[in-house]
Design a protein around this motif. Structure first.
Motif, mmCIF file in Angstrom:
data_model
loop_
_atom_site.group_PDB
_atom_site.id
_atom_site.type_symbol
_atom_site.label_atom_id
_atom_site.label_comp_id
_atom_site.label_asym_id
_atom_site.label_seq_id
_atom_site.Cartn_x
_atom_site.Cartn_y
_atom_site.Cartn_z
ATOM 1 N N GLY A 8 0.617 -1.153 -0.131
ATOM 2 C CA GLY A 8 -0.064 0.056 0.008
ATOM 3 C C GLY A 8 0.842 1.260 -0.007
ATOM 4 N N GLY A 9 0.302 2.482 -0.498
ATOM 5 C CA GLY A 9 1.220 3.613 -0.553
ATOM 6 C C GLY A 9 0.527 4.866 0.082
ATOM 7 N N GLY A 10 -0.558 4.458 1.241
ATOM 8 C CA GLY A 10 -1.264 5.490 1.859
ATOM 9 C C GLY A 10 -0.770 5.525 3.129
ATOM 10 N N ALA A 13 0.136 2.178 5.258
ATOM 11 C CA ALA A 13 1.103 1.916 5.001
ATOM 12 C C ALA A 13 2.315 2.346 5.588
ATOM 13 C CB ALA A 13 1.412 1.615 3.401
ATOM 14 N N ILE A 30 5.379 -2.181 -0.672
ATOM 15 C CA ILE A 30 5.297 -2.355 -2.019
ATOM 16 C C ILE A 30 4.082 -1.041 -2.320
ATOM 17 C CG2 ILE A 30 4.495 -3.825 -3.657
ATOM 18 C CD1 ILE A 30 5.443 -6.045 -2.107
ATOM 19 N N ALA A 31 4.522 -0.329 -3.051
ATOM 20 C CA ALA A 31 3.448 0.876 -3.458
ATOM 21 C C ALA A 31 3.576 1.279 -4.757
ATOM 22 C CB ALA A 31 3.497 2.001 -2.632
ATOM 23 N N PRO A 32 2.434 1.483 -5.305
ATOM 24 C CA PRO A 32 2.440 1.860 -6.930
ATOM 25 C C PRO A 32 3.333 3.299 -7.075
ATOM 26 C CG PRO A 32 0.217 1.677 -5.910
ATOM 27 C CD PRO A 32 1.226 1.638 -4.744
ATOM 28 N N GLY A 39 -2.118 8.939 0.135
ATOM 29 C CA GLY A 39 -3.581 8.231 -0.266
ATOM 30 C C GLY A 39 -4.506 9.137 -0.543
ATOM 31 N N TYR A 42 -5.404 12.542 1.896
ATOM 32 C CA TYR A 42 -4.413 13.639 1.962
ATOM 33 C C TYR A 42 -3.712 13.992 0.833
ATOM 34 C CZ TYR A 42 -5.687 11.555 6.616
ATOM 35 O OH TYR A 42 -6.698 10.870 7.520
ATOM 36 N N VAL A 53 -9.962 15.769 12.804
ATOM 37 C CA VAL A 53 -9.474 15.485 13.980
ATOM 38 C C VAL A 53 -8.285 16.360 13.994
ATOM 39 C CG1 VAL A 53 -8.135 13.496 14.943
ATOM 40 C CG2 VAL A 53 -9.736 13.001 13.341
ATOM 41 N N MET A 58 -3.236 13.670 15.578
ATOM 42 C CA MET A 58 -2.642 13.357 14.458
ATOM 43 C C MET A 58 -1.565 12.823 14.057
ATOM 44 S SD MET A 58 -5.391 13.187 12.217
ATOM 45 C CE MET A 58 -5.046 13.182 10.624
ATOM 46 N N ASP A 179 -16.541 18.408 1.230
ATOM 47 C CA ASP A 179 -15.406 18.847 0.549
ATOM 48 C C ASP A 179 -15.886 19.325 -0.937
ATOM 49 O OD1 ASP A 179 -13.588 18.191 2.574
ATOM 50 O OD2 ASP A 179 -13.076 16.560 1.881
ATOM 51 N N GLY A 392 -6.466 -0.674 8.107
ATOM 52 C CA GLY A 392 -7.488 0.450 7.436
ATOM 53 C C GLY A 392 -8.736 -0.278 7.052
ATOM 54 N N THR A 403 -10.532 3.080 10.902
ATOM 55 C CA THR A 403 -10.003 4.094 9.425
ATOM 56 C C THR A 403 -9.616 5.416 9.998
ATOM 57 O OG1 THR A 403 -12.405 4.799 9.267
ATOM 58 C CG2 THR A 403 -11.969 2.876 8.286
ATOM 59 N N ILE A 408 -5.392 3.892 13.146
ATOM 60 C CA ILE A 408 -4.578 3.170 12.237
ATOM 61 C C ILE A 408 -2.981 2.932 13.119
ATOM 62 C CG2 ILE A 408 -3.340 3.566 10.202
ATOM 63 C CD1 ILE A 408 -5.748 4.629 8.896
#
Ligand SMILES: Cc1cc2nc3c(=O)[nH]c(=O)nc-3n(C[C@H](O)[C@H](O)[C@H](O)COP(=O)(O)OP(=O)(O)OC[C@H]3O[C@@H](n4cnc5c(N)ncnc54)[C@H](O)[C@@H]3O)c2cc1C
Length: 418
Positions: A8-10, A13, A30-32, A39, A42, A53, A58, A179, A392, A403, A408
């Motif tokens: 994951g890349g967020g 991870a 391992i992240a794209p 992610g 953010y 939060v 944080m 948002d 997650g 989440t 996390i």
């Protein structure tokens, strides 16, 4: 000994990678290509999109809970620990930490158990790992039934866009819809937005003045919990403070309830829980109230039944509690409902391979995959894999509140420990 592999890349991870380093565990992420720890949540650059939060809670590092506040202080010289900063600022913080992570730029496509751990097939070759953490978020939302497949209908609320037409429909009134409404109205002064959700309610706002007091919550069943929360609220305790009183015990409660009780909660109480638990920053609440007062955004309780594409987009919707169908015309639609099940059809070769191979199963409520309390992935045969865990939103159906960053980073530390 093979390393711990974090897929994951967020932010999940990243939290796992930092937790592994803190406890001396060798890990590879391992992240794209292009992933940077931010992610979905953010990566936004819009300063109107704020954390929900406060800064003091944080930190991405469990063993240094002041890390984010210290980073803000070093950056700006002054800091408001109780403030709700733009998510883009938090993204900068995560990106900086991501630079220290040992990452392989690839997507994981398949996992296979092997002696001493797992073989991971990635877009850049195979890799052996002693243990694996899945931190892959949830797949993108699927199109709601009846909604036209048309370029003016967007399923990705955060995809960057330059053209904001005048008339818009947002489906759902969650934090994501908030948002989108803020961005849209800032981009276009004459925007006219209609927001339709089942209950027609925005998330509640953070209220630092809220009275929490001592709340004796009777946790025997969802009905008992609701009854004691109602008693507390009737006695003057703020609803949000009442929900906060359950923060530390939510996972225990969720995993302790019978499946039928959980299903009942999801059917009847979920949207009320979500709006009290995942709240708007105070300044966001003020901005959205002002847009409503100016008539630029209107929020309606109802159900969108169809969106047909023609010269305009025709929206057919049923007001809550009524039989007759109303309609309106808009120039664009944004579906702000997020992923809500349907893993089998999801656009994730890794998830599909895990499910097809019986290495994972959907949870009982089909919100993600089945996990035990220690985040171990449960296989189709019912056994929990000792060395395959998930972090997650994939764990929502099994663990419920898992989440937000405080949960996390806490879980990350527990599950990467040797
Ligand atoms: C809009 C929004 C705002 C939020 N705001 C807050 C907030 O203010 N405070 C808070 O505490 N929480 C907030 N949250 C909760 C948020 O979900 C978490 O804080 C966190 O960002 C979740 O990150 P994640 O890494 O689990 O998932 P994601 O951010 O979805 O990241 C998943 C990553 O895995 C990668 N991936 C997927 N499949 C593969 C694969 N096969 N191989 C390799 N990599 C893969 C993806 O490319 C991506 O990089 C917010 C959530 C959202 C959606």
């Amino acid at each position: 000994m093979h390393p711990l592999a974090i897929i994951g890349g967020g932010a999940s991870a990243l939290a796992a990678a930092l937790a592994a380093r803190a406890c001396g565990v060798r890990a590879i992420t391992i992240a794209p290509p292009g992933a940077d720890g931010c992610g979905v949540a953010y990566s936004t650059r819009d300063p109107l999109h704020r954390l929900n939060v406060c800064a003091a809670r944080m930190s991405i590092i469990e063993h240094d809970l002041t890390d984010f506040v210290s980073w803000l202080r070093a950056r700006d010289g002054q800091v408001q620990p109780q403030g709700y900063y733009p998510r883009a600022v938090y993204g900068e913080y995560l990106r900086q930490h991501w630079q220290s992570v040992d990452a392989l730029s690839a997507t994981a496509q398949r996992l296979a158990p092997r002696a001493g751990g797992w073989r991971i097939e990635t877009s850049d070759g195979a890799l052996d790992a002693a243990r694996v953490v899945l931190a892959i978020g949830v797949p993108p939302a699927q199109r709601l039934p009846g909604i036209a497949a048309d370029p003016r209908v967007s399923l990705d609320a955060y995809s960057p866009r330059r053209d904001w037409p005048q008339r818009g429909l947002l489906i759902g009134s969650s934090l994501t819809a908030v948002d989108v409404a803020l961005t849209w109205c800032a981009a276009r002064a004459d925007a006219e937005l209609t927001v339709i959700s089942r209950h027609g309610l925005w998330p509640l706002a953070h209220n630092d003045e809220a009275r929490s007091g001592e709340i004796g919550v009777d946790v025997r069943s969802p009905r008992h919990i609701l009854r004691s929360l109602r008693r507390a609220i009737d006695g003057g305790v703020d609803a949000t403070a009442a929900v906060d009183a359950l923060r530390e015990s939510t996972v225990d409660l969720w995993t302790g309830f019978a499946r039928t009780d959980r299903a009942r909660f999801l059917r009847h109480a979920r949207s009320h829980w979500d709006r009290a638990r995942h709240r708007m920053a105070p300044q966001v609440a003020r901005e959205i109230a002002a847009l409503q007062a100016q008539g630029r955004v209107r929020l309606i309780a109802g159900r969108v039944q169809r969106v047909d594409a023609g010269a305009d987009l025709s929206v057919h919707w049923r007001p809550r509690g009524r039989r007759e169908v109303d309609s309106l015309r808009v120039d664009a639609v944004v579906q702000c409902t997020g992923f809500d099940g349907g893993l089998a059809a999801a656009d994730s070769p890794l998830l599909r391979a895990l499910l097809d191979g019986g290495l994972a199963v959907p949870d009982a409520h089909r919100l993600g995959i089945a996990l035990d309390r220690e985040h171990r992935v449960i296989a189709a045969r019912g056994n929990a894999h000792a060395t395959l865990r998930a972090l997650g939103a994939l764990g929502r159906g099994s663990l419920w509140e898992c989440t937000a960053i405080p949960e996390i980073r806490r879980s990350a530390t527990r599950i990467v420990a040797p």
